[in-house]
Scaffold this motif. Structure first.
Motif, PDB file in Angstrom:
ATOM      1  N   ILE A 138       0.662  -1.238   0.351  1.00  0.00           N
ATOM      2  CA  ILE A 138      -0.164   0.185   0.390  1.00  0.00           C
ATOM      3  C   ILE A 138       0.857   1.355  -0.101  1.00  0.00           C
ATOM      4  N   GLY A 139       0.728   2.214  -0.700  1.00  0.00           N
ATOM      5  CA  GLY A 139       1.213   3.150  -0.866  1.00  0.00           C
ATOM      6  C   GLY A 139       1.032   4.179  -2.183  1.00  0.00           C
ATOM      7  N   PHE A 140       2.272   5.267  -2.520  1.00  0.00           N
ATOM      8  CA  PHE A 140       1.773   6.306  -3.670  1.00  0.00           C
ATOM      9  C   PHE A 140       2.564   5.829  -4.381  1.00  0.00           C
ATOM     10  N   ALA A 141       3.774   6.058  -5.295  1.00  0.00           N
ATOM     11  CA  ALA A 141       4.651   6.339  -5.289  1.00  0.00           C
ATOM     12  C   ALA A 141       5.445   4.459  -4.730  1.00  0.00           C
ATOM     13  N   GLY A 142       5.965   3.706  -6.182  1.00  0.00           N
ATOM     14  CA  GLY A 142       7.060   2.805  -5.714  1.00  0.00           C
ATOM     15  C   GLY A 142       8.353   2.770  -4.811  1.00  0.00           C
ATOM     16  N   PRO A 143       8.767   2.008  -3.999  1.00  0.00           N
ATOM     17  CA  PRO A 143      10.012   2.630  -3.370  1.00  0.00           C
ATOM     18  C   PRO A 143      11.329   2.873  -4.023  1.00  0.00           C
ATOM     19  N   VAL A 202      11.292   4.634  -7.319  1.00  0.00           N
ATOM     20  CA  VAL A 202      10.543   5.872  -7.662  1.00  0.00           C
ATOM     21  C   VAL A 202      11.807   6.868  -6.223  1.00  0.00           C
ATOM     22  N   ILE A 203      11.449   6.202  -5.369  1.00  0.00           N
ATOM     23  CA  ILE A 203      11.177   7.273  -3.823  1.00  0.00           C
ATOM     24  C   ILE A 203      12.534   6.705  -3.958  1.00  0.00           C
ATOM     25  N   GLN A 204      13.058   6.207  -4.094  1.00  0.00           N
ATOM     26  CA  GLN A 204      14.951   5.994  -3.669  1.00  0.00           C
ATOM     27  C   GLN A 204      15.572   6.685  -4.282  1.00  0.00           C
ATOM     28  N   GLN A 205      14.923   6.831  -6.185  1.00  0.00           N
ATOM     29  CA  GLN A 205      15.857   7.593  -7.163  1.00  0.00           C
ATOM     30  C   GLN A 205      15.221   8.670  -6.177  1.00  0.00           C
ATOM     31  N   THR A 206      14.342   9.334  -6.009  1.00  0.00           N
ATOM     32  CA  THR A 206      13.932  10.934  -6.190  1.00  0.00           C
ATOM     33  C   THR A 206      14.654  11.634  -4.427  1.00  0.00           C
ATOM     34  N   MET A 207      14.938  10.774  -3.812  1.00  0.00           N
ATOM     35  CA  MET A 207      15.121  11.418  -1.991  1.00  0.00           C
ATOM     36  C   MET A 207      16.390  11.871  -2.374  1.00  0.00           C
ATOM     37  N   ALA A 215      12.754  -2.601   5.011  1.00  0.00           N
ATOM     38  CA  ALA A 215      12.788  -4.093   3.967  1.00  0.00           C
ATOM     39  C   ALA A 215      11.316  -4.039   4.188  1.00  0.00           C
ATOM     40  N   ASP A 216      10.302  -3.231   5.181  1.00  0.00           N
ATOM     41  CA  ASP A 216       9.286  -3.600   5.567  1.00  0.00           C
ATOM     42  C   ASP A 216       8.481  -2.270   4.785  1.00  0.00           C
ATOM     43  N   PHE A 217       8.761  -1.897   3.597  1.00  0.00           N
ATOM     44  CA  PHE A 217       8.184  -0.240   3.308  1.00  0.00           C
ATOM     45  C   PHE A 217       6.962  -0.688   2.681  1.00  0.00           C
ATOM     46  N   GLN A 218       6.219  -0.060   3.161  1.00  0.00           N
ATOM     47  CA  GLN A 218       4.430   0.361   2.195  1.00  0.00           C
ATOM     48  C   GLN A 218       4.556  -1.689   2.336  1.00  0.00           C
ATOM     49  N   SER A 219       4.253  -2.349   3.596  1.00  0.00           N
ATOM     50  CA  SER A 219       3.498  -3.165   4.199  1.00  0.00           C
ATOM     51  C   SER A 219       2.066  -2.726   4.513  1.00  0.00           C
TER      52      SER A 219
END
Length: 269
Positions: A207-212, A214-219, A225-229
Motif C-alpha cells: 500500500i502506498g503512492f509511488a513505488g519504492p 521511484v522514491i529511492q531515486q528521488t530522495m 525492508a517492510d516499506f509500504q507493507s
C-alpha cells in the motif's frame, strides 16, 4: 500424446518464484512454500466475503470512453476483458455478510491492474449514492495500481468526483469501510482508500503512492525492508487493523454489527 500439463495448471508465485500447482493454493489462495497471498479477482473476493447467493450486482451499462484516442487502448480493453472475464476493473452491488446487508464495491487488479478510469469512477459514485439512499454501509475493497494513464486527466478528475460522493456519504452519516488489498497504489491510495470510517488492510498487502524505486531515486533514501507493507502502515497509525485473509469476513461482520443501521438491501433504484 502430450505429457505437458494443461494450461493454467501451474502458476509461479510472485514472491518466491516457486511453481505452485492449482490444487496447492487452497481456499485462501496462499503459496504453500512462502505463505504469500495470491491476488484475487473481484469474483473470488466476493465468494470469500459475502453470504452465498446474496450478491446482487447494480446495473452498470457504461463502457470505457476513449476520449483521448489513446493508441492501442481499445485493444488493451479487449485483451483485459478476455483474460479477466470482467467488463471493467470494479464490480458493485448489494450483498449480505453474515445476514447483514451492505453495498459492496470490489476492485479487480486482473483488469488493467485495477486502474481508476471514468467507468470505475462512475461505478464508485453510484455505489456511494445507493448506500446513501438505502441507508446501508458501503464496503470498498481496493486493488489498484492507480489512475489509468490511457484516460489521462479524465481518470484523475474521477478522484475528485469520488471524494465528493464520499463526502456526501459522510454528511449523511452512512459508514464507509475500506479494505486495502494488494496492491493499493497511486491515485486510489491518494484519494478514497484512506477516507474510510474504518480502514482495514489485508495482511501482506502493498500500500502506498509511488513505488519504492521511484522514491529511492528521488530522495535519495534507504527504505526499510517492510516499506509500504500493511504491517508498517498499522505500526504508524495509518490503518485501523491488519487482518489475515481467512479472518477478513469475520472482521467485517463485527464492523457491520457495530453499526447495525437496518437499511434496505432489496430496494429498487
Amino acid at each position: 500424446m502430450s505429457h505437458y500439463p494443461k494450461s493454467g495448471t501451474w502458476q509461479t508465485c510472485r514472491a518466491c518464484g516457486r511453481h505452485v500447482h492449482q490444487s496447492q493454493w487452497g481456499q485462501w489462495r496462499q503459496c504453500p512454500y512462502c505463505q504469500h497471498w495470491q491476488r484475487l479477482t473481484a469474483r473470488q473476493r466476493l465468494t470469500q466475503l459475502v453470504d452465498p447467493a446474496s450478491f446482487q450486482p447494480l446495473p452498470m451499462p457504461e463502457q470505457a470512453h476513449d476520449a483521448l484516442a489513446f493508441p492501442g487502448y481499445q485493444e488493451k480493453l479487449t485483451t483485459a476483458s478476455h483474460q479477466s472475464g470482467a467488463d471493467e476493473a470494479i464490480i458493485i452491488g448489494t450483498a449480505k455478510i453474515a445476514k447483514r446487508p451492505c453495498v459492496l464495491a470490489v476492485m479487480d487488479s486482473h483488469f488493467m491492474m485495477g486502474t481508476l478510469n471514468t467507468v470505475v469512477s462512475r461505478r464508485l459514485q453510484r455505489a456511494c449514492a445507493v448506500a446513501q439512499r438505502r441507508r446501508l454501509p458501503l464496503i470498498v475493497v481496493t486493488a489498484s495500481g492507480g489512475a489509468r494513464m490511457q484516460e489521462g486527466l479524465y481518470a484523475l478528475f474521477g478522484m475528485n468526483l469520488i471524494l465528493a460522493a464520499v463526502a456526501r456519504l459522510a454528511a449523511a452519516a452512512v459508514p464507509l469501510i475500506t479494505v486495502l488489498t494488494d496492491p493499493t497504489m497511486g491515485g486510489v491510495s491518494a484519494s478514497f482508500a484512506f477516507k474510510g470510517d474504518v480502514i482495514v488492510a489485508e495482511a501482506g498487502a502493498k500500500i502506498g503512492f509511488a513505488g519504492p524505486r521511484v522514491i529511492q531515486q528521488t530522495m535519495p533514501a534507504q527504505l526499510p525492508a517492510d516499506f509500504q507493507s500493511a504491517e508498517q502502515l498499522w505500526r504508524h497509525g495509518m490503518v485501523d487493523a491488519v487482518v489475515a485473509r481467512p479472518d477478513l469476513r469475520a472482521y467485517l461482520q463485527t464492523v457491520l454489527a457495530s453499526y447495525a443501521m437496518g437499511g434496505n438491501a432489496d430496494a429498487i433504484d
